[in-house]
Design a protein around this motif. Structure first.
Motif, PDB file in Angstrom:
ATOM      1  N   PRO A  23       0.832  -1.202   0.000  1.00 40.68           N
ATOM      2  CA  PRO A  23       0.000   0.000   0.000  1.00 40.68           C
ATOM      3  C   PRO A  23       0.873   1.261   0.000  1.00 40.68           C
ATOM      4  O   PRO A  23       1.940   1.275   0.604  1.00 40.68           O
ATOM      5  CB  PRO A  23      -0.783  -0.086   1.313  1.00 40.68           C
ATOM      6  N   ALA A  24       0.417   2.300  -0.666  1.00 34.19           N
ATOM      7  CA  ALA A  24       1.139   3.583  -0.683  1.00 34.19           C
ATOM      8  C   ALA A  24       0.683   4.416   0.516  1.00 34.19           C
ATOM      9  O   ALA A  24      -0.020   5.421   0.370  1.00 34.19           O
ATOM     10  CB  ALA A  24       0.904   4.315  -1.996  1.00 34.19           C
ATOM     11  N   PHE A  25       1.075   3.989   1.715  1.00 33.23           N
ATOM     12  CA  PHE A  25       0.769   4.756   2.915  1.00 33.23           C
ATOM     13  C   PHE A  25       1.502   6.094   2.858  1.00 33.23           C
ATOM     14  O   PHE A  25       2.532   6.224   2.188  1.00 33.23           O
ATOM     15  CB  PHE A  25       1.191   3.995   4.176  1.00 33.23           C
ATOM     16  N   SER A  26       1.014   7.074   3.573  1.00 34.95           N
ATOM     17  CA  SER A  26       1.604   8.424   3.569  1.00 34.95           C
ATOM     18  C   SER A  26       3.096   8.411   3.848  1.00 34.95           C
ATOM     19  O   SER A  26       3.846   9.218   3.297  1.00 34.95           O
ATOM     20  CB  SER A  26       0.909   9.299   4.616  1.00 34.95           C
ATOM     21  N   GLN A  27       3.554   7.515   4.689  1.00 38.09           N
ATOM     22  CA  GLN A  27       4.946   7.485   5.101  1.00 38.09           C
ATOM     23  C   GLN A  27       5.909   7.221   3.945  1.00 38.09           C
ATOM     24  O   GLN A  27       7.065   7.630   4.009  1.00 38.09           O
ATOM     25  CB  GLN A  27       5.155   6.443   6.207  1.00 38.09           C
ATOM     26  N   GLN A  50     -17.391   1.014  -6.825  1.00 42.90           N
ATOM     27  CA  GLN A  50     -16.157   0.889  -7.586  1.00 42.90           C
ATOM     28  C   GLN A  50     -15.099   1.764  -6.913  1.00 42.90           C
ATOM     29  O   GLN A  50     -15.365   2.919  -6.590  1.00 42.90           O
ATOM     30  CB  GLN A  50     -16.342   1.361  -9.029  1.00 42.90           C
ATOM     31  N   VAL A  51     -13.936   1.207  -6.692  1.00 42.52           N
ATOM     32  CA  VAL A  51     -12.835   1.932  -6.070  1.00 42.52           C
ATOM     33  C   VAL A  51     -11.690   1.994  -7.074  1.00 42.52           C
ATOM     34  O   VAL A  51     -11.222   0.954  -7.548  1.00 42.52           O
ATOM     35  CB  VAL A  51     -12.376   1.241  -4.770  1.00 42.52           C
ATOM     36  N   ALA A  52     -11.270   3.216  -7.396  1.00 40.52           N
ATOM     37  CA  ALA A  52     -10.207   3.414  -8.373  1.00 40.52           C
ATOM     38  C   ALA A  52      -8.883   3.661  -7.663  1.00 40.52           C
ATOM     39  O   ALA A  52      -8.842   4.179  -6.549  1.00 40.52           O
ATOM     40  CB  ALA A  52     -10.543   4.595  -9.273  1.00 40.52           C
ATOM     41  N   GLY A  53      -7.809   3.289  -8.306  1.00 42.19           N
ATOM     42  CA  GLY A  53      -6.477   3.516  -7.758  1.00 42.19           C
ATOM     43  C   GLY A  53      -5.450   3.528  -8.871  1.00 42.19           C
ATOM     44  O   GLY A  53      -5.777   3.417 -10.052  1.00 42.19           O
ATOM     45  N   SER A  54      -4.204   3.676  -8.481  1.00 43.93           N
ATOM     46  CA  SER A  54      -3.108   3.679  -9.440  1.00 43.93           C
ATOM     47  C   SER A  54      -1.896   2.997  -8.816  1.00 43.93           C
ATOM     48  O   SER A  54      -1.877   2.690  -7.622  1.00 43.93           O
ATOM     49  CB  SER A  54      -2.775   5.105  -9.867  1.00 43.93           C
ATOM     50  N   VAL A  55      -0.891   2.778  -9.648  1.00 46.22           N
ATOM     51  CA  VAL A  55       0.316   2.089  -9.201  1.00 46.22           C
ATOM     52  C   VAL A  55       1.509   3.031  -9.342  1.00 46.22           C
ATOM     53  O   VAL A  55       1.701   3.652 -10.390  1.00 46.22           O
ATOM     54  CB  VAL A  55       0.549   0.797 -10.012  1.00 46.22           C
ATOM     55  N   TYR A  72       6.203  -1.936  -6.015  1.00 48.69           N
ATOM     56  CA  TYR A  72       5.025  -1.328  -6.616  1.00 48.69           C
ATOM     57  C   TYR A  72       4.096  -0.904  -5.487  1.00 48.69           C
ATOM     58  O   TYR A  72       3.739  -1.718  -4.639  1.00 48.69           O
ATOM     59  CB  TYR A  72       4.334  -2.314  -7.558  1.00 48.69           C
ATOM     60  N   LEU A  73       3.765   0.365  -5.475  1.00 49.61           N
ATOM     61  CA  LEU A  73       2.926   0.924  -4.414  1.00 49.61           C
ATOM     62  C   LEU A  73       1.512   1.129  -4.933  1.00 49.61           C
ATOM     63  O   LEU A  73       1.319   1.769  -5.975  1.00 49.61           O
ATOM     64  CB  LEU A  73       3.503   2.253  -3.937  1.00 49.61           C
ATOM     65  N   ILE A  74       0.546   0.601  -4.237  1.00 49.06           N
ATOM     66  CA  ILE A  74      -0.854   0.740  -4.622  1.00 49.06           C
ATOM     67  C   ILE A  74      -1.384   2.030  -4.008  1.00 49.06           C
ATOM     68  O   ILE A  74      -1.492   2.143  -2.785  1.00 49.06           O
ATOM     69  CB  ILE A  74      -1.687  -0.473  -4.155  1.00 49.06           C
ATOM     70  N   TYR A  80      -5.409   4.570   2.040  1.00 54.05           N
ATOM     71  CA  TYR A  80      -4.028   4.552   2.518  1.00 54.05           C
ATOM     72  C   TYR A  80      -3.439   5.903   2.890  1.00 54.05           C
ATOM     73  O   TYR A  80      -2.421   5.947   3.563  1.00 54.05           O
ATOM     74  CB  TYR A  80      -3.119   3.903   1.481  1.00 54.05           C
ATOM     75  N   ARG A  81      -4.002   7.006   2.463  1.00 54.97           N
ATOM     76  CA  ARG A  81      -3.405   8.322   2.743  1.00 54.97           C
ATOM     77  C   ARG A  81      -3.933   8.835   4.074  1.00 54.97           C
ATOM     78  O   ARG A  81      -4.936   9.530   4.149  1.00 54.97           O
ATOM     79  CB  ARG A  81      -3.721   9.282   1.601  1.00 54.97           C
ATOM     80  N   ARG A  82      -3.259   8.441   5.148  1.00 55.82           N
ATOM     81  CA  ARG A  82      -3.635   8.862   6.495  1.00 55.82           C
ATOM     82  C   ARG A  82      -2.372   9.024   7.319  1.00 55.82           C
ATOM     83  O   ARG A  82      -1.329   8.474   6.982  1.00 55.82           O
ATOM     84  CB  ARG A  82      -4.586   7.846   7.118  1.00 55.82           C
ATOM     85  N   PRO A  83      -2.446   9.788   8.416  1.00 58.34           N
ATOM     86  CA  PRO A  83      -1.227  10.096   9.183  1.00 58.34           C
ATOM     87  C   PRO A  83      -0.567   8.875   9.835  1.00 58.34           C
ATOM     88  O   PRO A  83       0.641   8.805   9.943  1.00 58.34           O
ATOM     89  CB  PRO A  83      -1.688  11.075  10.249  1.00 58.34           C
ATOM     90  N   GLU A  84      -1.347   7.916  10.264  1.00 64.46           N
ATOM     91  CA  GLU A  84      -0.802   6.737  10.939  1.00 64.46           C
ATOM     92  C   GLU A  84      -1.107   5.488  10.117  1.00 64.46           C
ATOM     93  O   GLU A  84      -2.070   5.444   9.367  1.00 64.46           O
ATOM     94  CB  GLU A  84      -1.423   6.587  12.337  1.00 64.46           C
ATOM     95  N   LEU A  85      -0.295   4.455  10.301  1.00 62.51           N
ATOM     96  CA  LEU A  85      -0.521   3.210   9.556  1.00 62.51           C
ATOM     97  C   LEU A  85      -1.826   2.543   9.968  1.00 62.51           C
ATOM     98  O   LEU A  85      -2.557   2.024   9.131  1.00 62.51           O
ATOM     99  CB  LEU A  85       0.640   2.239   9.769  1.00 62.51           C
TER     100      LEU A  85
END
Length: 86
Positions: A23-27, A50-55, A72-74, A80-85
């Protein structure tokens, strides 16, 4: 030892073709590793929506006798874009 970093590079050093999908977490964006966008986009059905994303693409750092391993980061900001894991 960090299994996520150690095992893939050890396998690659032995000649195996290794890639990681994470996952492409903020960190990851503050890790200092270069990250590039790919042209890969996707959409998956989760429940009734439907949930869209990119790599994105980065790599584990290479070193002496340690080959680089592609990562490869999803990217899907709602998940995934949040301050904590967690």
């Amino acid at each position: 030892a960090d299994v996520l970093g150690a095992l893939p590079t050890a396998l690659a050093a032995r000649g195996h073709e290794v890639s990681l999908f994470l996952p492409a977490f903020s960190q990851v964006f503050t890790s200092g590793q270069p990250i590039e966008r790919t042209r890969v986009r996707f959409s998956v059905t989760i429940g009734a929506k439907q949930v869209a994303g990119s790599v994105l693409l980065t790599s584990l750092p290479a070193g002496p006798e340690r080959p680089s391993v592609p990562v490869y980061l999803i990217e899907q900001d709602d998940y995934y874009r949040r301050p904590e894991l967690y």
